[in-house]
Design a protein around this motif. Structure first.
Motif, PDB file in Angstrom:
ATOM      1  N   MET A 234     -14.005  53.209  40.582  1.00  0.00           N
ATOM      2  CA  MET A 234     -14.628  54.379  39.965  1.00  0.00           C
ATOM      3  C   MET A 234     -15.761  53.955  39.025  1.00  0.00           C
ATOM      4  SD  MET A 234     -11.186  56.614  39.214  1.00  0.00           S
ATOM      5  CE  MET A 234     -11.968  58.215  39.187  1.00  0.00           C
ATOM      6  N   ILE A 235     -16.578  54.917  38.665  1.00  0.00           N
ATOM      7  CA  ILE A 235     -17.674  54.699  37.725  1.00  0.00           C
ATOM      8  C   ILE A 235     -17.222  55.102  36.325  1.00  0.00           C
ATOM      9  CG2 ILE A 235     -19.983  55.492  37.064  1.00  0.00           C
ATOM     10  CD1 ILE A 235     -20.556  55.914  40.054  1.00  0.00           C
ATOM     11  N   ALA A 236     -17.440  54.232  35.347  1.00  0.00           N
ATOM     12  CA  ALA A 236     -17.199  54.587  33.946  1.00  0.00           C
ATOM     13  C   ALA A 236     -18.391  55.400  33.454  1.00  0.00           C
ATOM     14  CB  ALA A 236     -17.018  53.347  33.091  1.00  0.00           C
ATOM     15  N   GLU A 237     -18.128  56.616  33.024  1.00  0.00           N
ATOM     16  CA  GLU A 237     -19.222  57.496  32.613  1.00  0.00           C
ATOM     17  C   GLU A 237     -19.943  56.908  31.399  1.00  0.00           C
ATOM     18  OE1 GLU A 237     -20.038  62.266  31.862  1.00  0.00           O
ATOM     19  OE2 GLU A 237     -17.982  61.497  31.859  1.00  0.00           O
ATOM     20  N   GLY A 238     -21.261  56.821  31.499  1.00  0.00           N
ATOM     21  CA  GLY A 238     -22.041  56.186  30.442  1.00  0.00           C
ATOM     22  C   GLY A 238     -22.211  54.691  30.652  1.00  0.00           C
ATOM     23  N   GLY A 239     -21.752  54.202  31.804  1.00  0.00           N
ATOM     24  CA  GLY A 239     -21.834  52.766  32.081  1.00  0.00           C
ATOM     25  C   GLY A 239     -20.623  52.029  31.554  1.00  0.00           C
ATOM     26  N   MET A 240     -20.532  50.757  31.902  1.00  0.00           N
ATOM     27  CA  MET A 240     -19.352  49.974  31.539  1.00  0.00           C
ATOM     28  C   MET A 240     -19.244  49.718  30.042  1.00  0.00           C
ATOM     29  SD  MET A 240     -17.502  49.599  34.213  1.00  0.00           S
ATOM     30  CE  MET A 240     -16.418  48.209  33.866  1.00  0.00           C
ATOM     31  N   GLY A 241     -20.323  49.900  29.321  1.00  0.00           N
ATOM     32  CA  GLY A 241     -20.241  49.788  27.864  1.00  0.00           C
ATOM     33  C   GLY A 241     -19.330  50.820  27.250  1.00  0.00           C
ATOM     34  N   THR A 242     -19.074  51.909  27.966  1.00  0.00           N
ATOM     35  CA  THR A 242     -18.131  52.919  27.480  1.00  0.00           C
ATOM     36  C   THR A 242     -16.746  52.316  27.296  1.00  0.00           C
ATOM     37  OG1 THR A 242     -19.342  54.721  28.526  1.00  0.00           O
ATOM     38  CG2 THR A 242     -17.022  55.119  28.063  1.00  0.00           C
ATOM     39  N   VAL A 243     -16.350  51.433  28.208  1.00  0.00           N
ATOM     40  CA  VAL A 243     -15.031  50.807  28.125  1.00  0.00           C
ATOM     41  C   VAL A 243     -14.905  50.003  26.841  1.00  0.00           C
ATOM     42  CG1 VAL A 243     -13.424  49.208  29.242  1.00  0.00           C
ATOM     43  CG2 VAL A 243     -14.870  50.704  30.642  1.00  0.00           C
ATOM     44  N   SER A 244     -15.861  49.107  26.606  1.00  0.00           N
ATOM     45  CA  SER A 244     -15.777  48.262  25.405  1.00  0.00           C
ATOM     46  C   SER A 244     -15.962  49.078  24.132  1.00  0.00           C
ATOM     47  CB  SER A 244     -16.805  47.130  25.477  1.00  0.00           C
ATOM     48  OG  SER A 244     -18.091  47.615  25.763  1.00  0.00           O
ATOM     49  N   ARG A 245     -16.809  50.116  24.166  1.00  0.00           N
ATOM     50  CA  ARG A 245     -17.000  50.954  22.970  1.00  0.00           C
ATOM     51  C   ARG A 245     -15.702  51.657  22.584  1.00  0.00           C
ATOM     52  NH1 ARG A 245     -17.472  56.144  22.565  1.00  0.00           N
ATOM     53  NH2 ARG A 245     -18.021  56.479  24.758  1.00  0.00           N
ATOM     54  N   ILE A 246     -15.010  52.242  23.552  1.00  0.00           N
ATOM     55  CA  ILE A 246     -13.765  52.958  23.258  1.00  0.00           C
ATOM     56  C   ILE A 246     -12.703  51.986  22.752  1.00  0.00           C
ATOM     57  CG2 ILE A 246     -11.838  54.193  24.349  1.00  0.00           C
ATOM     58  CD1 ILE A 246     -13.921  55.655  26.051  1.00  0.00           C
ATOM     59  N   PHE A 247     -12.613  50.817  23.376  1.00  0.00           N
ATOM     60  CA  PHE A 247     -11.638  49.829  22.908  1.00  0.00           C
ATOM     61  C   PHE A 247     -11.963  49.354  21.493  1.00  0.00           C
ATOM     62  CE2 PHE A 247     -10.197  48.184  27.364  1.00  0.00           C
ATOM     63  CZ  PHE A 247      -9.474  49.348  27.542  1.00  0.00           C
ATOM     64  N   ALA A 248     -13.242  49.140  21.206  1.00  0.00           N
ATOM     65  CA  ALA A 248     -13.627  48.682  19.872  1.00  0.00           C
ATOM     66  C   ALA A 248     -13.323  49.743  18.816  1.00  0.00           C
ATOM     67  CB  ALA A 248     -15.112  48.318  19.850  1.00  0.00           C
ATOM     68  N   GLU A 249     -13.618  50.996  19.119  1.00  0.00           N
ATOM     69  CA  GLU A 249     -13.310  52.075  18.183  1.00  0.00           C
ATOM     70  C   GLU A 249     -11.808  52.147  17.908  1.00  0.00           C
ATOM     71  OE1 GLU A 249     -14.935  55.437  20.169  1.00  0.00           O
ATOM     72  OE2 GLU A 249     -17.010  55.061  19.519  1.00  0.00           O
ATOM     73  N   THR A 250     -11.015  51.967  18.950  1.00  0.00           N
ATOM     74  CA  THR A 250      -9.561  52.022  18.798  1.00  0.00           C
ATOM     75  C   THR A 250      -9.058  50.834  17.985  1.00  0.00           C
ATOM     76  OG1 THR A 250      -9.457  53.113  20.961  1.00  0.00           O
ATOM     77  CG2 THR A 250      -7.396  52.269  20.073  1.00  0.00           C
ATOM     78  N   ALA A 251      -9.645  49.651  18.225  1.00  0.00           N
ATOM     79  CA  ALA A 251      -9.246  48.462  17.462  1.00  0.00           C
ATOM     80  C   ALA A 251      -9.576  48.624  15.982  1.00  0.00           C
ATOM     81  CB  ALA A 251      -9.931  47.228  18.040  1.00  0.00           C
ATOM     82  N   ARG A 252     -10.763  49.138  15.692  1.00  0.00           N
ATOM     83  CA  ARG A 252     -11.145  49.343  14.285  1.00  0.00           C
ATOM     84  C   ARG A 252     -10.242  50.368  13.625  1.00  0.00           C
ATOM     85  NH1 ARG A 252     -16.729  49.143  16.542  1.00  0.00           N
ATOM     86  NH2 ARG A 252     -17.665  47.152  15.910  1.00  0.00           N
ATOM     87  N   ALA A 253      -9.886  51.414  14.366  1.00  0.00           N
ATOM     88  CA  ALA A 253      -8.992  52.430  13.801  1.00  0.00           C
ATOM     89  C   ALA A 253      -7.627  51.845  13.471  1.00  0.00           C
ATOM     90  CB  ALA A 253      -8.842  53.592  14.788  1.00  0.00           C
ATOM     91  N   ALA A 254      -7.230  50.789  14.212  1.00  0.00           N
ATOM     92  CA  ALA A 254      -5.945  50.135  13.949  1.00  0.00           C
ATOM     93  C   ALA A 254      -6.042  49.124  12.811  1.00  0.00           C
ATOM     94  CB  ALA A 254      -5.453  49.433  15.218  1.00  0.00           C
ATOM     95  N   GLY A 255      -7.266  48.854  12.342  1.00  0.00           N
ATOM     96  CA  GLY A 255      -7.446  47.941  11.219  1.00  0.00           C
ATOM     97  C   GLY A 255      -8.113  46.626  11.557  1.00  0.00           C
TER      98      GLY A 255
END
Length: 519
Positions: A234-255
């Protein structure tokens, strides 16, 4: 800007998608996690860029380009949702020639696929394709749980996970060649066989179609289980950078704290255990645990000589390969037109477009690999062609340009008859001329190019040897880089570890679980 601390529980080297998965899980467990990325941006090869000087607003997944192999159980554990777009059709196999020439458009409509296959190929190919799909679906379902566990040997995984009637098939597939596996199904068409050999068996490998282990790569590339995927990528909407951006946001939210432009130059060792890391600017961070989210060879180069077990360094040295992938990122001012398609055919542009030699395709694939082994650029390269902006319009620019890419399966890391600097412009022209054979006038649509040779991939994404899988996917399961390296406190969790190279995230998950168990 938050300064880099002098102490942490866990330091993670690299901010690729596996590293970010580890950061989420370790930070949620209450550990103080610091992620250090040498580049100026996160994501490793999982990124969306705007690399075209002549089309500066056009987005492109410059490295990894599809999302398929990430386990849905992992996304549930992380409690994240990655927006994906279903490709329908998902495969397009054109041939040169006018409308009415053979072609295949694989999509959700299985009856239409059968009709095309029977019309342009043979009923035997229809039966072979359906038998292959049934068997791979069963193996995919059985093998899936093993990807979120520590690996065992091929035999142990077969005993633990694979249904008894498929265990011998699984063992032969993982150890053997993709050619031998596909021969069991009795395809009549050499072209169909070549399509499956190239796109699933050889993708990203430093190997030829008859080499042992290419069957493992074939199985890996058929492990797509994301919701709505129906076994496809499948295609990641917004390009594959969407995957790393969402993971990074989640990691920062966890501290977790994530720092870019923070190159690690050494892992320190005190009393046979990890002490921390040293950065390029001389700063140091002490840590209980260092986790390498970089490729295994980069990680091992950071450790003092003799600190890692000899058995590990010997095994990884034996498995070391350079990359053989060339990716030609393209900006196009309009969509190409494939001469073989009738006017009423569905749009093929969201699909993987397979450009394969038409005369004796399997013979040509073998000849291609022989040329690469001799250090020559293949005269008849096999190519996957992508054009995602027809499905994901968020990547398009104000001028209406399209982002596209040619994924060339096999080229030498360094040509024997000249440098890449000298040979690349002519080879780009050769690749565009190949596109023109199937879709006349394509080369006239090119606004700009961003080619990435194997050394270019090494430099742009920081992957040793430019190998997109870190460790060749001919190397399976417990023969890859272990999560626990044998040096107290040093762990590995990149694509070079179990289960395989690609955007999977399982290695980041499994390495984090191993660390938590050991702590």
């Amino acid at each position: 800007m938050t300064p880099i601390p002098g102490r942490a529980d866990v330091v993670i080297i690299g901010a690729g998608h596996n590293s970010l998965v580890s950061a989420i899980l370790l930070a949620r467990a209450g550990l103080d996690v610091v992620v250090l990325e040498a580049a100026g941006r996160i994501g490793g090869a999982t990124r969306t860029e705007r690399p075209f000087a002549k089309a500066p607003g056009l987005g492109q997944s410059t490295g990894s380009y599809l999302l398929g192999l990430m386990p849905p159980e992992l996304l549930k554990t992380l409690d994240v949702t990655i927006p994906t777009l279903r490709r329908d059709p998902h495969y397009f196999l054109p041939t040169p020639g006018p409308a009415g020439s053979p072609y295949l458009l694989f999509g959700r409509d299985r009856e239409d696929t059968r009709r095309q296959m029977a019309e342009f190929f043979s009923p035997r190919d229809v039966a072979a394709d359906e038998a292959l799909a049934v068997e791979i679906a069963a193996l995919r379902a059985d093998l899936a749980p093993s990807w979120l566990e520590e690996p065992g040997s091929v035999e142990e995984i077969a005993d633990r996970h694979i249904r008894p009637q498929l265990q011998s098939t699984f063992l032969d597939l993982v150890r053997g060649s993709v050619v031998d596996y596909l021969a069991r199904f009795g395809f009549k068409s050499d072209l169909l066989t070549a399509m499956y050999v190239v796109t699933d068996g050889l993708s990203g490998l430093n190997a030829g179609p008859d080499d042992p282990g290419t069957g493992h790569n074939f199985l890996v590339h058929n492990m797509c289980r994301l919701p709505g995927a129906d076994g496809t990528w499948m295609i990641a909407e917004g390009g594959m950078g969407t995957v790393s951006r969402i993971f990074a946001e989640t990691a920062r939210a966890a501290g977790a704290r994530i720092f870019t432009d923070a190159e690690v130059t050494a892992v320190t060792v005190d009393n046979r255990a990890v002490g921390g890391v040293v950065l390029a600017d001389g700063r140091s961070i002490t840590a209980r645990v260092v986790l390498g989210g970089c490729d295994p060879y980069r990680l091992m180069s950071l450790v003092p000589d003799g600190a890692l077990p000899t058995a590990l360094t010997d095994r990884m040295a034996a498995a070391r390969r350079t990359g053989t992938t060339l990716k030609l990122n393209l900006a196009l001012r309009d969509l190409p037109r494939f001469s073989c398609l009738p006017a009423d055919a569905p749009s093929p542009f969201g699909s993987t477009i397979h450009l394969l030699p038409g005369e004796a395709p399997m013979e040509s694939v073998r000849r291609m690999w022989s040329e690469v082994q001799a250090g020559r650029l293949p005269a008849e390269p096999t190519v996957e062609w992508y054009l995602h902006t027809t499905v994901d319009e968020s990547l398009r620019d104000a001028d209406g340009n399209h982002s596209s890419a040619l994924f060339v399966q096999s080229v030498p890391y360094q040509p024997a008859d000249g440098s890449w600097d000298d040979l690349l412009p002519g080879y780009v022209d050769q690749l565009l001329a190949l596109c023109d054979r199937y879709a006349p006038g394509t080369s006239d649509l090119v606004v700009d190019v961003m080619p990435l040779t194997p050394p270019g991939i090494e430099k742009h994404f920081g992957i040793t040897g430019g190998h997109i899988h870190h460790v060749d996917n001919t190397v399976a399961f417990d023969q890859r880089m272990p999560y626990a390296t044998g040096l107290d406190g040093l762990y590995a969790g990149s694509a070079g570890a179990h289960p395989a190279g690609s955007v999977i995230g399982a290695a980041g998950h499994n390495a984090a679980i191993k660390i938590l168990q050991d702590l």
